[in-house]
Design a protein around this motif. Structure first.
Motif, PDB file in Angstrom:
ATOM      1  N   ILE A 275       0.861  -1.179   0.000  1.00 62.33           N
ATOM      2  CA  ILE A 275       0.000   0.000   0.000  1.00 62.33           C
ATOM      3  C   ILE A 275       0.898   1.229   0.000  1.00 62.33           C
ATOM      4  O   ILE A 275       1.742   1.394   0.874  1.00 62.33           O
ATOM      5  CB  ILE A 275      -0.920   0.033   1.231  1.00 62.33           C
ATOM      6  CG1 ILE A 275      -1.736  -1.260   1.333  1.00 62.33           C
ATOM      7  CG2 ILE A 275      -1.822   1.248   1.183  1.00 62.33           C
ATOM      8  CD1 ILE A 275      -2.741  -1.453   0.229  1.00 62.33           C
ATOM      9  N   ASN A 277       0.865   5.526  -0.451  1.00 59.95           N
ATOM     10  CA  ASN A 277       0.045   6.738  -0.510  1.00 59.95           C
ATOM     11  C   ASN A 277       0.438   7.590  -1.710  1.00 59.95           C
ATOM     12  O   ASN A 277       1.595   7.591  -2.147  1.00 59.95           O
ATOM     13  CB  ASN A 277       0.206   7.560   0.763  1.00 59.95           C
ATOM     14  CG  ASN A 277      -0.504   6.928   1.948  1.00 59.95           C
ATOM     15  OD1 ASN A 277      -1.375   6.075   1.784  1.00 59.95           O
ATOM     16  ND2 ASN A 277      -0.121   7.330   3.139  1.00 59.95           N
ATOM     17  N   SER A 416      -1.217  -1.060  -4.327  1.00 63.47           N
ATOM     18  CA  SER A 416      -2.336  -0.125  -4.444  1.00 63.47           C
ATOM     19  C   SER A 416      -1.848   1.275  -4.103  1.00 63.47           C
ATOM     20  O   SER A 416      -1.196   1.480  -3.081  1.00 63.47           O
ATOM     21  CB  SER A 416      -3.464  -0.533  -3.494  1.00 63.47           C
ATOM     22  OG  SER A 416      -4.505   0.446  -3.517  1.00 63.47           O
ATOM     23  N   ARG A 418      -2.837   4.554  -2.758  1.00 64.31           N
ATOM     24  CA  ARG A 418      -3.934   4.983  -1.902  1.00 64.31           C
ATOM     25  C   ARG A 418      -4.100   6.496  -1.968  1.00 64.31           C
ATOM     26  O   ARG A 418      -3.156   7.248  -1.738  1.00 64.31           O
ATOM     27  CB  ARG A 418      -3.642   4.519  -0.473  1.00 64.31           C
ATOM     28  CG  ARG A 418      -4.804   4.591   0.455  1.00 64.31           C
ATOM     29  CD  ARG A 418      -4.574   3.747   1.687  1.00 64.31           C
ATOM     30  NE  ARG A 418      -3.379   4.135   2.426  1.00 64.31           N
ATOM     31  CZ  ARG A 418      -3.043   3.598   3.597  1.00 64.31           C
ATOM     32  NH1 ARG A 418      -3.799   2.648   4.122  1.00 64.31           N
ATOM     33  NH2 ARG A 418      -1.964   3.987   4.216  1.00 64.31           N
ATOM     34  N   ASP A 465     -13.141  -1.709   0.331  1.00 66.21           N
ATOM     35  CA  ASP A 465     -13.309  -0.308   0.718  1.00 66.21           C
ATOM     36  C   ASP A 465     -14.021  -0.225   2.070  1.00 66.21           C
ATOM     37  O   ASP A 465     -14.974  -0.969   2.347  1.00 66.21           O
ATOM     38  CB  ASP A 465     -14.151   0.436  -0.323  1.00 66.21           C
ATOM     39  CG  ASP A 465     -13.367   0.716  -1.597  1.00 66.21           C
ATOM     40  OD1 ASP A 465     -12.148   0.460  -1.599  1.00 66.21           O
ATOM     41  OD2 ASP A 465     -13.979   1.167  -2.580  1.00 66.21           O
ATOM     42  N   GLY A 548      -9.516   4.175   6.839  1.00 65.52           N
ATOM     43  CA  GLY A 548      -8.685   3.894   5.675  1.00 65.52           C
ATOM     44  C   GLY A 548      -8.835   2.466   5.188  1.00 65.52           C
ATOM     45  O   GLY A 548      -9.307   1.576   5.906  1.00 65.52           O
ATOM     46  N   ARG A 551      -7.452   1.558  -0.767  1.00 66.38           N
ATOM     47  CA  ARG A 551      -7.467   2.586  -1.807  1.00 66.38           C
ATOM     48  C   ARG A 551      -7.523   3.999  -1.249  1.00 66.38           C
ATOM     49  O   ARG A 551      -7.401   4.961  -2.008  1.00 66.38           O
ATOM     50  CB  ARG A 551      -8.654   2.368  -2.747  1.00 66.38           C
ATOM     51  CG  ARG A 551      -8.649   1.017  -3.454  1.00 66.38           C
ATOM     52  CD  ARG A 551      -9.561   1.024  -4.658  1.00 66.38           C
ATOM     53  NE  ARG A 551     -10.933   1.360  -4.310  1.00 66.38           N
ATOM     54  CZ  ARG A 551     -11.789   1.971  -5.128  1.00 66.38           C
ATOM     55  NH1 ARG A 551     -11.403   2.315  -6.339  1.00 66.38           N
ATOM     56  NH2 ARG A 551     -13.025   2.226  -4.734  1.00 66.38           N
ATOM     57  N   ALA A 553      -6.260   6.466   2.242  1.00 67.58           N
ATOM     58  CA  ALA A 553      -5.489   6.530   3.485  1.00 67.58           C
ATOM     59  C   ALA A 553      -6.369   6.969   4.640  1.00 67.58           C
ATOM     60  O   ALA A 553      -7.391   7.634   4.453  1.00 67.58           O
ATOM     61  CB  ALA A 553      -4.330   7.502   3.311  1.00 67.58           C
TER      62      ALA A 553
END
Length: 773
Positions: A275, A277, A416, A418, A465, A548, A551, A553
């Motif tokens: 993940i 950002n 991903s 994010r 999500d 978060g 996808r 943060a």
């Protein structure tokens, strides 16, 4: 005639060679004399050839002469090899006993008159019994040095790229025979390491003789050995003789094994973080290796190239693209382009050995050095790594002959990106009394446009999500109505509950890009109206939080955020007049390229050092969401005049960069930096609409012209927004007793926006983010 000549030559070549020659006598140091019933006799060397080769008697009782009629080959055998070795070994040794022993062995093996030899043996032993003992010793010595076979052993050393062959020459008693010359021949893509040739000539030892080879290509190699042994021949005469003939080669063992000069480097990769950002570097860890049974050639450097692909959607997960057999790196990348996948980041890693790991950071262009930073709209991303044969050094190309390719959308290589949400919020009233209803307006931006639609992917390890955000209201104060100042929120993190701190309530709202009103009867996620009543004097703080997901943060507002704090005081019969602001954006509509500004009228006297700040935010040109993270105008400060009943100030003019909306926000601050009055984003009076040019050929007014017109036409017609000043005469007399308390300053927390991951250096607003990493 020619044909006849050829036939005669063929016939001549098929007839065994016959030769004649003469011999010369030798001295007594070469033989032993003895008396026989036939007269005086000798045993040992009886003569020598013109080239010095010694001859031994092989026909007892026959008269000896110093000439011979022809030469005949004596068949190969263990004994013939032994006698040949002894004759050659002692060719120059003047020792009658040794040569008498050799002579005895020759008679035992080849005497043409067996009966005469049997009769002669007792006569020799009368005075020369030790000759027979010597013969036994010599025979054993010969058995220890006569080769009868040669065997090979092979072993790889560096993969199949190099290795060695062990040569062992064996004797009759199963021991290794030293000092035997041998020849090794390589057939196939390999050479001997000592001289780079395919033939090696050497001498055996008591232990295996090791000879190294190096592959020159790929294929099967055959290695064969031949060893040398001695032969003897017969001289035909009235007295036949035996002498050493020549050395010949006997074939030994042959081995075959595959070799391979090149090696197959491997690379394994895994992203540093699954993940990432938006705005972060995209990292990858690359590790070198070789296939099982293979090895890395020392001194060979392999350059691996990485290609990062972004903007993948969650529907793409699982659609792995595998390289074809023998597909080139360029062909593979071109095939990915045909599928709509174009690299957006690049990296490279150099390896000179296996089991080496390198962490790389993507750059924005091939062979460049500008970092690639994850984009807010890049969704999912994945790495592909290749070893391109054509892009290696010349030496490397000799050893790495095939391209190495990794899969597209490999699980360890997929991440991903994010999005980092932003939240701008403000309580409706910053000052209130007990019994007042409290409310908050929160603007959430920066979440995925389809937030809540991704159900997760267990195979790739990405969670679904999180569709829920939460708003909590905390109270802090003395609890008995006395001085609440010591309990004013001054920490980023929310407090633990105790007698001076408690949780008033928590409500759930859909996590989406939207404006949320909390309180005032507005419904929460379940549809139930939310009413928040200030029951106790003190501080009431609204805290928004989103946990978060893969996808988006996490984001959380700070507990000590002045924008989210209401100071509640005890109810009194009167309330002093408080300064307030009335704002209006001008003009309400402008064409793209034209400027607009915000103005504010302050009603009521303000303390010395008070000021107003203006901010302007535009909608995102990609998705029409409000971009609160990157304001066009950020907290522009305008100082105010103290002790004036009413005054009007305005912001600088700004020009939006694209069609959409421009939303303004004005905030009244005390000299201590506490909020005296403000309003939420999105008020109609505080919104400027940016439209496209009605006439593309029309020239827009200059910024100064627009500003001047706005000043002259609108200065006296400002709409009133925000907190309205309460006329003193209309306030109940009982409120007047609290005029001193209402003038108390509200603690300042500098304005800013909440953003997950880092502080905004422009406004230094306190943030709070759980450590999601």
């Amino acid at each position: 005639m020619t044909f006849a000549l050829l036939m005669l030559m063929t016939l001549a070549s098929s007839i065994p060679a016959r030769a004649s020659g003469s011999l010369s006598d030798v001295g007594s140091e070469w033989y032993v004399a003895y008396s026989s019933h036939l007269g005086n006799r000798r045993i040992g060397v009886l003569a020598q050839s013109q080239d010095g080769r010694k001859v031994y008697c092989m026909e007892s009782g026959a008269p000896s002469t110093l000439d011979f009629e022809s030469v005949q080959v004596i068949a190969d055998s263990e004994m013939s090899r032994s006698i040949a070795w002894l004759i050659r070994r002692y060719q120059d040794t003047k020792n009658p006993l040794i040569h008498a022993g050799i002579g005895i062995l020759v008679h035992d093996a080849y005497d043409l008159n067996r009966q005469n030899w049997e009769n002669a043996q007792p006569e020799i032993k009368v005075n020369n019994a030790d000759a027979f003992v010597e013969a036994e010793r010599l025979l054993q010595e010969a058995r220890n040095h006569v080769p009868i076979n040669a065997t090979l052993r092979s072993q790889y050393e560096v993969g199949r790229r190099s290795g060695y062959v062990d040569v062992l020459v064996g004797g009759p008693d199963g021991v290794n025979v030293p000092d035997v010359e041998f020849t090794l021949n390589l057939s196939g893509p390999a050479v001997f390491s000592s001289d780079g040739k395919s033939t090696f000539r050497g001498t055996s030892g008591s232990d295996a003789r090791r000879i190294y080879w190096t592959a020159t290509g790929t294929g099967d190699v055959s290695v064969s050995v031949a060893y040398d042994y001695g032969t003897v021949e017969q001289l035909v005469s009235s007295q036949d003789y035996v002498r050493f003939a020549t050395m010949k080669a006997a074939a030994g063992q042959t081995l075959s094994f595959p070799v391979r000069k090149e090696f197959a480097p491997l690379i394994s990769t895994a992203v540093a973080r699954r993940i990432v950002n938006e705005g972060d570097h995209v990292l990858d860890t690359v590790t070198s290796d070789v296939a099982a049974g293979d090895s890395w050639e020392e001194g060979v450097e392999v350059n691996a190239l990485g290609y990062y692909f972004d903007s993948l959607e969650h529907a793409d997960l699982g659609k792995t693209v595998h390289p074809h057999d023998n597909e080139s790196a360029s062909g593979y990348l071109e095939r990915l382009r045909g599928l709509g996948h174009e690299p957006s980041g690049y990296a490279s890693a150099m390896f000179d050995a296996p089991k080496r790991s390198v962490q790389v950071s993507a750059v924005s262009t091939a062979n460049g050095n500008e970092p690639y930073l994850a984009s807010a709209d890049s969704g999912f991303g994945t790495w592909v790594w290749v070893i391109d044969h054509t892009k290696q050094k010349a030496l490397t190309q000799e050893y790495v002959v095939k391209d190495v390719l990794s899969d597209f959308l490999e699980i360890p290589e997929t991440l991903s990106i994010r999005k980092v949400p932003s939240v701008d919020s403000s309580v409706t009233e910053h000052s209130a009394t007990v019994g007042s209803e409290l409310s908050d307006v929160i603007v959430v931006t920066g979440l995925p446009g389809d937030a809540g639609s991704f159900k997760g992917n267990a195979e790739y390890g990405f969670q679904a999500d999180d569709s829920v955000a939460e708003v909590k209201v905390f109270w802090s104060g003395s609890g008995d109505g006395s001085d609440d100042t010591p309990y004013k929120p001054a920490a980023n993190e929310s407090p633990e509950e105790d007698r001076h701190h408690r949780l008033v309530g928590a409500w759930r709202y859909a996590a989406a890009n939207r404006t949320i009103k909390v309180g005032g009867g507005a419904p929460d996620m379940s549809g139930k109206p939310v009413n928040i009543i200030a029951e106790t004097p003190g501080y009431y703080v609204f805290v928004y939080s989103f946990a978060g997901d893969a996808r988006a943060a996490p984001v959380r507002s700070a507990y000590d955020d002045a924008w989210e704090c209401v100071r509640v005081q005890g109810f009194v019969e009167s309330r002093p007049e408080s300064a307030s602001i009335q704002t209006h954006a001008e003009p309400a509509t402008v064409e793209l390229g034209e400027s607009s500004y915000d103005s504010a009228t302050i009603s009521g006297a303000v303390p010395e050092g008070s000021y107003i700040t203006f901010s302007a935010f535009s909608t995102d040109s990609q998705n029409d969401t409000l971009n609160v993270e990157d304001p066009i105008l950020d907290e522009l400060r305008v100082d105010l005049t103290a002790d004036v009943a009413e005054q009007t100030v305005r912001s600088d003019s700004v020009v939006a960069g694209h069609v959409g909306l421009l939303q303004w926000k004005a905030t009244l601050w005390s000299s201590e930096g506490e909020i005296l009055d403000s309003h939420e984003l999105g008020l109609p009076e505080e919104t400027t609409k940016i439209i496209a040019h009605a006439n593309p050929g029309k020239s827009s007014k200059s910024t100064n012209e627009t500003v001047d017109e706005a000043r002259s036409s609108q200065a006296d017609e400002l709409a009133r927004t925000g907190t309205t000043a309460i006329p003193a005469l209309a306030i109940p007399a009982s409120i007047a007793l609290l005029s001193g308390m209402l003038m108390m300053s509200i603690p300042r927390a500098q304005r800013g926006k909440w953003r997950a991951g880092a502080l905004n250096p422009r406004n230094q607003r306190n943030l709070a983010y759980p450590d999601e990493r």
